[in-house]
Design an enzyme around this catalytic site. Structure first.
Site, short mmCIF file in Angstrom:
data_model
loop_
_atom_site.label_atom_id
_atom_site.label_comp_id
_atom_site.label_asym_id
_atom_site.label_seq_id
_atom_site.Cartn_x
_atom_site.Cartn_y
_atom_site.Cartn_z
N LYS A 123 -8.10 40.34 87.59
CA LYS A 123 -7.26 41.11 89.10
C LYS A 123 -6.17 41.93 87.46
CE LYS A 123 -7.29 38.00 92.64
NZ LYS A 123 -6.33 37.11 93.87
N ASP A 337 -18.69 55.72 110.44
CA ASP A 337 -18.09 55.16 111.23
C ASP A 337 -16.73 55.71 111.51
OD1 ASP A 337 -17.59 52.85 113.19
OD2 ASP A 337 -15.86 52.61 111.48
N GLU A 391 -20.96 59.28 114.58
CA GLU A 391 -20.78 58.30 115.42
C GLU A 391 -19.19 58.76 116.04
OE1 GLU A 391 -19.06 53.80 117.08
OE2 GLU A 391 -17.73 55.24 115.27
#
EC number: 2.4.1.18
Length: 677
Positions: A123, A337, A391
């Site tokens: 990380k 989306d 969409e």
């Protein structure tokens, strides 16, 4: 005269195709010119292409180089950044400290080859004025979750053997586009999370056999919460590791291509998860690094964050994301989306959208509109055969119109009115009130210059809290009367209407047809992912293929019909370019007939009235039945003899048009497709 000529030249093609848009021509042109200006700005006045600009994934993130490893991150508000991981016992080590590249918000670290290895978890440890925290890099291409602690980490991914594509080039078949919407994790029959490999081996062959030529895969981008259905994305460049490795995803896509199946990714650029440790919520001390400031930062309905599409670095991130999935994984395009949410400051919430003025009233996010336009331009630069689908529920004109005409450049838009219509019809109207004229209008209700993806239901209607068509029609009787020989009238009705609804929707398409995984055979249960409220159960996060495979149950009737329906549609050459021509409708009789090329589709929606020798004027000749919803093979009554060849009867009044009367028997609640010999 000169003034009129100039005015005519300024009219966008979108407006020429729809004169009702003429009052908004300046607004449409303004959006178009805004996109042109932004492209010019991002490409340094044309010194590079948009595709060349969108290469951030090649610069940022972790990369193996000839000299070792290079890691870069954009974090303008950070004061210090370290990499921590398995390679340094997760502690701050000066050898793993990044340095800021002068004059930019970019940070960089170069490491010797032995300082990092394939499989290592890592990380960033980020410091900023007033705080610090561990973060997963924004451009990470591999993110995994620890099974015990449930903590997500980036992972060094550099396998000795890179994936070798068996099918390096692929051109989708789009005449028409027949999409199987699917989810890898819930694609399996068992109660658990399925994998890319299991999907490739067990589910893809079913899709190929059914006749679909595209799969639309949901939940590919990594997301912390499985139950979000993949819509709360945290790592935009990482394929979800809960389903397997990047190589296994590539193998799935490769196998689909080898079988002639395009692979469309359900991409989420409309919002992002709010998580800070796993996501971009506060990557380096600036909560607005990627997202809008103030009231526009959080989505009021989705508990998520809204990208700042007006920031060049965010455009770079999102456009590079599109290019990455196309080039690295060979996806054939994207279904974008939540486009409605992107287009409007209100996210479309509470809006009526009653007229064209609602699309040009100044309440639209011009930055988002520009991004979507650029995304389509980029995608088609990278792959001219790529497929893009919007969409979008508001009906914004021009979404699937060409960019040069003033459109957004999508290839298709979702016909979201159709499932709403079927839900409303089933819920509110008795069978005898179903009007063929309304049905025919609704399945053809679209802009003439924009292609659509028609569908009866998608994953939205299969989720807990909603109902699929089969459940609206049959409900609990599916559990008790879906065995052959034990069907009651409710089941007979549901099976008949399920087939008719799909046939009339698919037969009237002008671009493509979509079905969600399992709905083709009437999957009996909703989708409910593991969560607190259901005891973290996977019982409803799967697809029960055993039901359709069981010849003693009625599910296979619907699955068999779906396969035959697609075969009939594909049998008509250039189906998309074949006009839908109404032959007849009678709302009293509840009868509808229309043609496409050599095919004639006839529907009798009446629940009680069958018609003998019902006549239609059609081109003279003979016709054979190629599909009948009432066939016993599909769970029907088999009242008609489909082996009979039907000949037209001449009519002197219509001899110049070479038309005659075709008279057929149409049982109640059935549909038939005939082909001219």
């Amino acid at each position: 005269m000169a003034k009129k000529k100039t005015t005519a030249q300024n009219i966008m093609g979108l407006v020429k195709n729809d004169p009702y848009l003429e009052p908004y021509n300046d607004a449409i042109r303004g959006r178009h010119e805004h996109a042109l200006w932004k492209i010019k700005q991002l490409t340094d006045d044309g010194k590079q292409t948009l595709a060349e600009f969108a290469s951030g994934h090649e610069y940022y993130g972790l990369h193996r180089t000839g000299n070792g490893w290079t890691f870069r991150e954009w974090a303008p508000s950070a004061t210090n950044i370290y990499l921590v991981g398995d390679f340094n016992n997760w502690s701050i080590d000066e050898q793993y400290k990044l340095h800021r590249i002068e004059g930019s918000g970019n940070w960089e670290l170069n490491l010797e080859p032995q300082m990092m290895h394939h499989g290592d978890l890592y990380k960033m440890r980020v410091f900023w004025n007033g705080g610090e925290g561990e973060r997963i890099p924004a451009w990470a291409q591999r993110v995994v979750q620890d099974e015990n602690t449930k903590i997500f980490s980036a992972q060094v991914w550099n396998p000795e053997k890179t994936y070798r594509w068996r099918r390096k080039t692929f051109r989708p078949s789009v005449t028409p586009l027949l999409i199987y919407e699917c989810h890898i994790g819930m694609g399996q029959d068992f109660e658990g999370v399925g994998t890319y490999t299991e999907f490739r081996e067990k589910i893809l062959p079913r899709i190929v056999a059914d006749g679909y030529n595209a799969i639309q895969i949901m939940a590919i981008q990594e997301h912390p919460y499985y139950g979000s259905f993949g819509y709360h994305v945290s790592s935009f460049f990482a394929p979800s590791s809960r389903f397997g490795t990047p190589e296994e995803l590539k193998a799935l896509i490769d196998e689909a291509h080898r079988n002639g199946v395009a692979v469309i990714m359900d991409i989420v650029h409309s919002h992002a998860v709010k998580n800070e440790v796993e996501g971009l919520g506060n990557l380096a001390g600036d909560p607005n690094q990627y997202f809008y400031p103030g009231d526009r930062r959080e989505h009021p309905a989705w508990d998520s964050l809204c990208f700042d599409y007006g920031r060049d670095e965010v455009l770079h991130f999102l456009l590079s994301n599109c290019k990455y999935w196309l080039e690295e994984f060979h996806f054939d395009g994207f279904r974008f989306d939540g486009v409605t949410s992107m287009l409007y400051y209100s996210h479309g919430l509470g809006e009526a959208f009653g007229g064209y003025g609602d699309y040009f009233n100044g309440h639209q996010d011009d930055n988002a509109i520009c991004y979507l336009t650029l995304a389509n331009e980029l995608i088609h630069q990278v792959n001219k055969h790529a497929i893009t689908i919007a969409e979008e529920v508001s009906g914004m004109p021009g979404l699937a119109a060409k960019f040069k005409d003033g459109g957004y450049g999508f290839d298709y838009r979702m016909a979201m009115n159709i499932p709403d219509f079927w839900i409303k019809t089933i819920k509110e109207l008795p069978d005898e009130a179903w009007r063929p004229s309304s049905i025919f209008w609704e399945v053809r209700n679209r802009r003439a210059d924009e292609k659509t993806i028609s569908y009866c239901e998608s994953h939205d209607q299969a989720l807990v809290g909603d109902k699929t068509i089969i459940f609206r029609l049959i409900d609990a009787d599916m559990y008790w009367h879906f065995k052959k020989g034990d069907e009651n009238e409710t089941v007979h009705r549901g099976i008949a209407l399920h087939k008719m609804i799909r046939l009339v929707t698919a037969a009237a398409i002008n671009g493509g047809y979509l079905n969600f995984m399992g709905n083709e055979f009437g999957h009996p249960e909703w989708i409910d992912f593991p969560r607190d409220g259901n005891g973290w159960s996977y019982k409803y996060a799967r697809r029960q293929w055993n039901l359709v495979d069981n010849p003693e149950l009625c599910y296979h009737y619907l699955g068999d019909f779906d396969r035959e329906m697609l075969a009939v549609i594909k049998s008509e050459k250039n189906f998309n370019r074949t006009p839908v021509q109404e032959i007849w409708h009678n709302d009293v009789d509840q009868v509808l007939a229309f043609s496409r090329g050599e095919l004639i589709f006839v529907f009798n929606f009446s629940p009680v009235r069958s018609f003998t020798d019902y006549g239609f004027l059609v081109p003279e000749g003979s016709y054979n039945v190629v599909l009948n919803t009432d066939s016993t093979r599909f769970g029907g009554n088999g009242f008609a003899d489909d082996s009979v060849e039907h000949f037209t009867n001449p009519d002197p009044l219509f001899q110049p048009q070479q038309k005659g009367w075709l008279k057929i028997y149409i049982p109640a609640r059935s549909a038939v497709v005939l082909r001219k010999k």
